[in-house]
Design a protein around this motif. Structure first.
Motif, PDB file in Angstrom:
ATOM      1  N   GLU A 211       0.817  -1.213   0.000  1.00  0.00           N
ATOM      2  CA  GLU A 211       0.000   0.000   0.000  1.00  0.00           C
ATOM      3  C   GLU A 211       0.852   1.264   0.000  1.00  0.00           C
ATOM      4  OE1 GLU A 211      -0.007  -1.652   4.273  1.00  0.00           O
ATOM      5  OE2 GLU A 211      -0.189  -2.409   2.215  1.00  0.00           O
ATOM      6  N   ALA A 212       2.134   1.165   0.398  1.00  0.00           N
ATOM      7  CA  ALA A 212       3.025   2.325   0.332  1.00  0.00           C
ATOM      8  C   ALA A 212       3.408   2.657  -1.098  1.00  0.00           C
ATOM      9  CB  ALA A 212       4.283   2.064   1.161  1.00  0.00           C
ATOM     10  N   LEU A 213       3.266   1.686  -1.994  1.00  0.00           N
ATOM     11  CA  LEU A 213       3.571   1.900  -3.412  1.00  0.00           C
ATOM     12  C   LEU A 213       2.285   2.191  -4.178  1.00  0.00           C
ATOM     13  CD1 LEU A 213       6.171  -0.988  -3.885  1.00  0.00           C
ATOM     14  CD2 LEU A 213       6.628   1.446  -3.505  1.00  0.00           C
ATOM     15  N   PHE A 214       1.540   3.193  -3.693  1.00  0.00           N
ATOM     16  CA  PHE A 214       0.236   3.490  -4.299  1.00  0.00           C
ATOM     17  C   PHE A 214       0.342   4.342  -5.556  1.00  0.00           C
ATOM     18  CE2 PHE A 214       1.021   6.667  -0.976  1.00  0.00           C
ATOM     19  CZ  PHE A 214       0.856   7.854  -1.662  1.00  0.00           C
ATOM     20  N   GLY A 215       1.528   4.919  -5.795  1.00  0.00           N
ATOM     21  CA  GLY A 215       1.714   5.737  -6.993  1.00  0.00           C
ATOM     22  C   GLY A 215       3.182   5.988  -7.248  1.00  0.00           C
ATOM     23  N   ALA A 216       3.481   6.504  -8.441  1.00  0.00           N
ATOM     24  CA  ALA A 216       4.876   6.709  -8.831  1.00  0.00           C
ATOM     25  C   ALA A 216       5.575   7.721  -7.928  1.00  0.00           C
ATOM     26  CB  ALA A 216       4.939   7.160 -10.288  1.00  0.00           C
ATOM     27  N   GLY A 217       4.869   8.786  -7.525  1.00  0.00           N
ATOM     28  CA  GLY A 217       5.476   9.800  -6.671  1.00  0.00           C
ATOM     29  C   GLY A 217       5.877   9.239  -5.324  1.00  0.00           C
ATOM     30  N   PHE A 245      13.084  -5.651   1.350  1.00  0.00           N
ATOM     31  CA  PHE A 245      11.938  -6.458   0.949  1.00  0.00           C
ATOM     32  C   PHE A 245      10.864  -5.558   0.334  1.00  0.00           C
ATOM     33  CE2 PHE A 245      13.820  -8.640   4.632  1.00  0.00           C
ATOM     34  CZ  PHE A 245      14.126  -9.860   4.045  1.00  0.00           C
ATOM     35  N   VAL A 246      10.404  -5.926  -0.850  1.00  0.00           N
ATOM     36  CA  VAL A 246       9.343  -5.185  -1.540  1.00  0.00           C
ATOM     37  C   VAL A 246       8.142  -6.116  -1.654  1.00  0.00           C
ATOM     38  CG1 VAL A 246       8.687  -3.875  -3.579  1.00  0.00           C
ATOM     39  CG2 VAL A 246      11.084  -3.903  -2.833  1.00  0.00           C
ATOM     40  N   GLU A 247       7.040  -5.708  -1.046  1.00  0.00           N
ATOM     41  CA  GLU A 247       5.842  -6.543  -1.048  1.00  0.00           C
ATOM     42  C   GLU A 247       5.159  -6.485  -2.406  1.00  0.00           C
ATOM     43  OE1 GLU A 247       3.230  -7.285   2.786  1.00  0.00           O
ATOM     44  OE2 GLU A 247       2.438  -5.583   1.652  1.00  0.00           O
ATOM     45  N   ASP A 248       4.861  -7.624  -2.930  1.00  0.00           N
ATOM     46  CA  ASP A 248       4.225  -7.717  -4.241  1.00  0.00           C
ATOM     47  C   ASP A 248       2.772  -7.261  -4.161  1.00  0.00           C
ATOM     48  OD1 ASP A 248       4.262  -8.207  -6.901  1.00  0.00           O
ATOM     49  OD2 ASP A 248       4.058 -10.390  -6.753  1.00  0.00           O
ATOM     50  N   GLY A 249       2.250  -6.755  -5.283  1.00  0.00           N
ATOM     51  CA  GLY A 249       0.839  -6.410  -5.360  1.00  0.00           C
ATOM     52  C   GLY A 249       0.524  -4.931  -5.257  1.00  0.00           C
ATOM     53  N   GLY A 250       1.530  -4.060  -5.211  1.00  0.00           N
ATOM     54  CA  GLY A 250       1.285  -2.621  -5.153  1.00  0.00           C
ATOM     55  C   GLY A 250       0.967  -2.051  -6.519  1.00  0.00           C
ATOM     56  N   ASN A 251       0.455  -0.816  -6.539  1.00  0.00           N
ATOM     57  CA  ASN A 251       0.185  -0.155  -7.825  1.00  0.00           C
ATOM     58  C   ASN A 251       1.476   0.015  -8.625  1.00  0.00           C
ATOM     59  OD1 ASN A 251      -2.533   0.026  -7.246  1.00  0.00           O
ATOM     60  ND2 ASN A 251      -2.406   2.116  -6.449  1.00  0.00           N
ATOM     61  N   VAL A 252       2.574   0.222  -7.921  1.00  0.00           N
ATOM     62  CA  VAL A 252       3.895   0.204  -8.554  1.00  0.00           C
ATOM     63  C   VAL A 252       4.486  -1.173  -8.267  1.00  0.00           C
ATOM     64  CG1 VAL A 252       6.201   1.215  -8.594  1.00  0.00           C
ATOM     65  CG2 VAL A 252       4.198   2.686  -8.256  1.00  0.00           C
ATOM     66  N   PRO A 306      24.169  -9.275  -0.584  1.00  0.00           N
ATOM     67  CA  PRO A 306      25.513  -9.263  -1.185  1.00  0.00           C
ATOM     68  C   PRO A 306      26.608  -8.763  -0.250  1.00  0.00           C
ATOM     69  CG  PRO A 306      24.182  -7.468  -2.054  1.00  0.00           C
ATOM     70  CD  PRO A 306      23.249  -8.324  -1.258  1.00  0.00           C
ATOM     71  N   PHE A 307      26.261  -7.863   0.695  1.00  0.00           N
ATOM     72  CA  PHE A 307      27.257  -7.248   1.577  1.00  0.00           C
ATOM     73  C   PHE A 307      28.429  -6.714   0.765  1.00  0.00           C
ATOM     74  CE2 PHE A 307      25.090 -10.099   4.610  1.00  0.00           C
ATOM     75  CZ  PHE A 307      24.714  -9.144   5.541  1.00  0.00           C
ATOM     76  N   LEU A 308      28.109  -5.950  -0.276  1.00  0.00           N
ATOM     77  CA  LEU A 308      29.098  -5.319  -1.129  1.00  0.00           C
ATOM     78  C   LEU A 308      28.846  -3.816  -1.140  1.00  0.00           C
ATOM     79  CD1 LEU A 308      29.014  -7.867  -4.086  1.00  0.00           C
ATOM     80  CD2 LEU A 308      30.855  -7.573  -2.423  1.00  0.00           C
ATOM     81  N   PRO A 309      29.873  -3.008  -1.440  1.00  0.00           N
ATOM     82  CA  PRO A 309      29.740  -1.552  -1.365  1.00  0.00           C
ATOM     83  C   PRO A 309      28.619  -0.998  -2.242  1.00  0.00           C
ATOM     84  CG  PRO A 309      32.040  -2.178  -1.579  1.00  0.00           C
ATOM     85  CD  PRO A 309      31.238  -3.410  -1.810  1.00  0.00           C
ATOM     86  N   ARG A 310      27.766  -0.184  -1.631  1.00  0.00           N
ATOM     87  CA  ARG A 310      26.712   0.564  -2.324  1.00  0.00           C
ATOM     88  C   ARG A 310      25.744  -0.352  -3.062  1.00  0.00           C
ATOM     89  NH1 ARG A 310      28.601   6.625  -3.518  1.00  0.00           N
ATOM     90  NH2 ARG A 310      29.816   6.868  -1.638  1.00  0.00           N
ATOM     91  N   LEU A 311      25.519  -1.521  -2.493  1.00  0.00           N
ATOM     92  CA  LEU A 311      24.575  -2.476  -3.051  1.00  0.00           C
ATOM     93  C   LEU A 311      23.674  -3.002  -1.945  1.00  0.00           C
ATOM     94  CD1 LEU A 311      26.897  -4.579  -5.373  1.00  0.00           C
ATOM     95  CD2 LEU A 311      25.008  -3.131  -6.122  1.00  0.00           C
ATOM     96  N   THR A 312      22.447  -3.335  -2.309  1.00  0.00           N
ATOM     97  CA  THR A 312      21.550  -3.986  -1.368  1.00  0.00           C
ATOM     98  C   THR A 312      20.899  -5.178  -2.055  1.00  0.00           C
ATOM     99  OG1 THR A 312      19.779  -3.609   0.245  1.00  0.00           O
ATOM    100  CG2 THR A 312      19.464  -2.670  -1.939  1.00  0.00           C
ATOM    101  N   GLY A 313      20.484  -6.138  -1.267  1.00  0.00           N
ATOM    102  CA  GLY A 313      19.750  -7.266  -1.817  1.00  0.00           C
ATOM    103  C   GLY A 313      18.270  -6.927  -1.857  1.00  0.00           C
ATOM    104  N   ALA A 314      17.683  -6.785  -3.046  1.00  0.00           N
ATOM    105  CA  ALA A 314      16.259  -6.478  -3.196  1.00  0.00           C
ATOM    106  C   ALA A 314      15.495  -7.782  -3.398  1.00  0.00           C
ATOM    107  CB  ALA A 314      16.036  -5.537  -4.370  1.00  0.00           C
ATOM    108  N   VAL A 315      14.548  -8.060  -2.500  1.00  0.00           N
ATOM    109  CA  VAL A 315      13.827  -9.322  -2.514  1.00  0.00           C
ATOM    110  C   VAL A 315      12.323  -9.058  -2.563  1.00  0.00           C
ATOM    111  CG1 VAL A 315      13.446 -11.507  -1.305  1.00  0.00           C
ATOM    112  CG2 VAL A 315      15.674 -10.367  -1.141  1.00  0.00           C
ATOM    113  N   THR A 316      11.650  -9.634  -3.535  1.00  0.00           N
ATOM    114  CA  THR A 316      10.198  -9.516  -3.629  1.00  0.00           C
ATOM    115  C   THR A 316       9.550 -10.587  -2.748  1.00  0.00           C
ATOM    116  OG1 THR A 316      10.398  -8.734  -5.902  1.00  0.00           O
ATOM    117  CG2 THR A 316       8.213  -9.488  -5.179  1.00  0.00           C
ATOM    118  N   VAL A 317       8.609 -10.168  -1.902  1.00  0.00           N
ATOM    119  CA  VAL A 317       7.939 -11.111  -0.998  1.00  0.00           C
ATOM    120  C   VAL A 317       6.431 -10.924  -1.079  1.00  0.00           C
ATOM    121  CG1 VAL A 317       9.873 -11.286   0.618  1.00  0.00           C
ATOM    122  CG2 VAL A 317       8.158  -9.498   0.938  1.00  0.00           C
ATOM    123  N   ARG A 318       5.714 -11.958  -0.650  1.00  0.00           N
ATOM    124  CA  ARG A 318       4.256 -11.875  -0.621  1.00  0.00           C
ATOM    125  C   ARG A 318       3.748 -11.255   0.670  1.00  0.00           C
ATOM    126  NH1 ARG A 318       3.368 -18.128  -1.965  1.00  0.00           N
ATOM    127  NH2 ARG A 318       5.174 -18.106  -0.557  1.00  0.00           N
TER     128      ARG A 318
END
Length: 390
Positions: A211-217, A245-252, A306-318
């Protein structure tokens, strides 16, 4: 007996706050010299170092110190002698004695808040400084504020292999930042009755509700905030955003958000560039390695951060349960947990995952002095309670 024991706690707090106020000015000569040395030692760029020093000294005010101490001990004056306590025996929060602080090599000034509260408790404090001499330089400012600090606040540079290294068994309390193996070695060197306060390796995570991803802005705002948590300190600190973690099912969608985050990281790098040439090469190599790993990875849920410089592990979850399973499966000890969304189950997720600080995105790297780093008290570790029943 330390010279600080003769001073009222209010005077000690005032002296520390006045010294910190001088260090909040970027053109204060001692800070300017320290900035250059920190950048050289860490490889961070000057804007990153300036940000770190701003955040380090911003919170060190008389009001913040007093409120934090009173919140833990009941009142500031209980550091000065016996005081009555409602519904309890009268007591004095006396200094535990001599304190040694062993700082880490990465985080800028991590030993300073610890040392400050140990001084407020009227302990004699010795800090193992780093090659940039940041703690030594700040202590020199303290010495200028009041001569009594000269005896109670000392910082030195030593190696554990040096014959001149202080004997840890002579201290009443030792605070250590570092790897698990380092903490175990330090603990073994102490007397059985000495107090040991260890801060081992930790990571931080974040969760974006659908629900936090309700729009592009809204998504762009979250991405900008998350990018700062990723880029600062080259993702080396315990409060850096290591897995998102990015929850699946948002408008974005999660895929669309990943693109926004990549753009936000590119913008954050302009604000907080890499430092030394060697560091730039390391970051470039790490990003190339991460792209290769991603190209051969079959399931992001199976891959640790990854624990590498300026990188994060992005994981899609339900849902949060899937994120909690990921964190437990990969054995991540959490310090911070950033949240986008107002559902109660998101805070519950952070707590169940073991995080000791919940925040919004963009605030991970700005912990307030009034908080509890590592889930521990700020000053409580440096006092011994003496009850008075008559």
């Amino acid at each position: 007996m330390s010279a600080l024991s003769k001073l009222p706690a209010k005077t000690i707090v005032g002296g520390i706050a006045d010294a910190a106020e001088r260090w909040r000015a970027a053109d204060y000569p001692a800070r300017a010299r320290a900035t250059a040395r920190i950048a050289e030692r860490t490889g961070y760029s000057v804007p990153v170092v300036e940000y770190g020093l701003d955040r380090l000294f911003f919170w060190v005010t008389s009001d913040a110190l007093t409120a934090t101490i009173a919140g833990e001990l009941g009142e500031l004056e209980i550091l000065d002698g016996f005081r009555p306590r409602a519904g309890r025996t009268g007591a004095w929060a006396a200094p535990i004695g001599s304190v040694c602080v062993i700082s880490s090599r990465t985080t800028i000034g991590v030993a300073l808040p610890v040392a400050i509260f140990a001084l407020c408790a009227k302990c004699d404090v010795l800090v193992k400084d780093r090659e940039d001499h940041l703690i030594s330089a700040f202590f020199e400012t303290l010495h200028e504020e009041r001569a009594e600090f000269r005896e109670g606040a000392r910082a030195e540079l030593w190696s554990s292999r040096d014959e001149t290294a202080p004997a840890l068994e002579s201290f009443d309390a030792v605070v250590a930042f570092g790897k698990t193996e380092t903490l175990a070695t330090v603990r073994r060197a102490l007397q059985p009755e000495a107090r040991f306060i260890g801060f081992g390796p930790r990571a931080s995570a974040g969760y974006i509700a659908r629900e936090a991803l309700f729009g592009a802005g809204a998504a762009r705002n979250i991405a900008r905030a998350a990018a700062r948590d990723i880029v600062l300190y080259d993702t080396e600190g315990c409060l850096s955003l290591h897995v998102l973690f990015v929850e699946d099912g948002g408008n974005v969608s999660a895929a669309e958000f990943s693109k926004l985050l990549q753009k936000a990281i590119e913008a954050a790098v302009v604000e907080f560039p890499s430092g030394a040439e060697q560091r730039i090469a390391e970051v470039a190599h790490a990003r190339a390695l991460a792209r290769f790993r991603k190209s051969v990875a079959s399931n992001a849920l199976d891959d640790p951060p990854p624990f590498l410089p300026r990188l994060t592990g992005a994981v899609t979850v339900r849902d949060p349960a899937e994120a909690l399973d990921y964190l437990r499966r990969h054995g991540l000890a959490l310090e911070g947990f950033a949240i986008a969304g107002d559902r109660p189950d998101l805070s519950e997720l952070g707590v169940n995952a073991g995080a000791v600080r919940l925040s919004r995105f963009g605030e991970l790297q700005n912990p307030p002095l009034q908080g509890n780093h590592g889930g521990r008290p700020r000053i409580g570790d440096f006092v011994k309670w003496i009850d008075k029943t008559f």
